[in-house]
Design an enzyme around this catalytic site. Structure first.
Site, mmCIF file in Angstrom:
data_model
loop_
_atom_site.group_PDB
_atom_site.id
_atom_site.type_symbol
_atom_site.label_atom_id
_atom_site.label_comp_id
_atom_site.label_asym_id
_atom_site.label_seq_id
_atom_site.Cartn_x
_atom_site.Cartn_y
_atom_site.Cartn_z
ATOM 1 N N ASP A 54 0.845 -1.196 0.000
ATOM 2 C CA ASP A 54 0.000 0.000 0.000
ATOM 3 C C ASP A 54 0.878 1.242 0.000
ATOM 4 O O ASP A 54 1.566 1.531 0.989
ATOM 5 C CB ASP A 54 -0.916 -0.023 1.232
ATOM 6 C CG ASP A 54 -1.951 1.086 1.203
ATOM 7 O OD1 ASP A 54 -1.923 1.918 0.269
ATOM 8 O OD2 ASP A 54 -2.790 1.115 2.133
ATOM 9 N N TYR A 144 -0.549 18.851 -3.426
ATOM 10 C CA TYR A 144 -0.180 17.988 -4.554
ATOM 11 C C TYR A 144 1.106 18.485 -5.210
ATOM 12 O O TYR A 144 2.029 17.709 -5.481
ATOM 13 C CB TYR A 144 -1.322 17.962 -5.566
ATOM 14 C CG TYR A 144 -1.057 17.108 -6.781
ATOM 15 C CD1 TYR A 144 -1.099 15.724 -6.694
ATOM 16 C CD2 TYR A 144 -0.786 17.691 -8.021
ATOM 17 C CE1 TYR A 144 -0.876 14.928 -7.813
ATOM 18 C CE2 TYR A 144 -0.559 16.901 -9.147
ATOM 19 C CZ TYR A 144 -0.597 15.527 -9.039
ATOM 20 O OH TYR A 144 -0.364 14.747 -10.149
ATOM 21 N N ALA A 146 3.441 20.299 -3.906
ATOM 22 C CA ALA A 146 4.577 20.085 -3.004
ATOM 23 C C ALA A 146 5.096 18.655 -3.135
ATOM 24 O O ALA A 146 6.312 18.423 -3.177
ATOM 25 C CB ALA A 146 4.164 20.375 -1.567
ATOM 26 N N LYS A 148 4.852 16.749 -5.729
ATOM 27 C CA LYS A 148 5.442 16.557 -7.051
ATOM 28 C C LYS A 148 6.744 17.352 -7.222
ATOM 29 O O LYS A 148 7.652 16.909 -7.931
ATOM 30 C CB LYS A 148 4.436 16.931 -8.135
ATOM 31 C CG LYS A 148 3.247 15.974 -8.221
ATOM 32 C CD LYS A 148 3.696 14.558 -8.576
ATOM 33 C CE LYS A 148 2.521 13.653 -8.903
ATOM 34 N NZ LYS A 148 2.948 12.304 -9.340
#
Length: 229
Positions: A54, A144, A146, A148
């Site tokens: 996971d 998001y 941050a 990436k």
């Protein structure tokens, strides 16, 4: 025949890449979040192997892999899975931050750590499907973006560290792509979704395979893909 470990093979860009590699006869190792999903992926890609882990819980990936048979060799590790949850900085909770950082950044780092020995043996390739948000951050995309931006830093550092071992590292930065993730983004933005306006997942898959198939005398480090027309 090459062997590829792929995250995110269940939908979108990851599924398109997996289909292309499977169709040409390459060996696939597909990461699934649980046993049920692993069974589904095995049905979709006959002959492929599956691993269960996971990405939302990177601290337990090592434990999960210790109970499974890992591939002896890998020609590529393709980080394609990702999650997005939009929101203004003033409204985002730590839980929202952590999920995106764990899935989009910490888990790829942990997976890379686990499989670098196999990749070094084959002088293999680590490819990160990043995002346009990994280069520019806009309102409501803070968490998001941050994650990436961090993924870009991970790839850049890894490239320097593994160059002596012959491991190539590529980051692909797609713009908005017609995928289930984009449907979710439009729902969060309150906008009508029109797949025809965005990049087809097959176009991104072509970009990924181009980087993978480049002869050994060259390396694609960064590829930006934008909607045409």
């Amino acid at each position: 025949m090459a062997t590829h470990l792929i995250t995110g093979a269940g939908s979108g860009i990851g599924a398109a890449v997996a289909r292309r590699l499977h169709a040409r006869g390459d060996d696939l190792v597909l990461l699934a979040r649980d046993a049920g999903r692993a069974k589904e992926l095995a049905g979709e890609f006959p002959g492929a192997r599956t691993l269960v882990g996971d990405l939302a819980d990177p601290d337990r990936l090592s434990w999960a892999f210790s109970h499974q048979t890992l591939p002896d060799r890998l020609d590529s590790l393709l980080h394609i899975a990702g999650v997005v949850d939009l929101g203004r900085i003033g409204d985002l909770t730590p839980k929202t931050w952590r999920l995106q950082l764990d899935v989009n950044l910490v888990a790829p780092a942990e997976l890379t750590r686990h499989f670098l020995p196999q990749l070094r043996l084959e002088r293999g390739h680590v490819l990160f499907v990043n995002s346009g948000a990994g280069l520019n951050a806009h309102a409501e995309w803070g968490a998001y973006a941050a994650s990436k931006h961090g993924l870009k830093a991970l790839a850049d550092s890894l490239r320097w560290e593994e160059k002596p071992n012959g491991v190539r590292v590529t980051s692909v930065y797609p713009g908005r792509t017609a995928s289930p993730m984009q449907v979710k983004v439009h729902q969060q933005e309150g906008k009508e979704y029109d797949a025809s306006k965005w990049i087809d997942v097959e176009s991104v898959a072509t970009t990924v395979l181009t980087a993978l198939d480049l002869p050994r005398d060259a390396e694609v480090t960064d590829l930006t893909v934008r909607p045409g027309g």
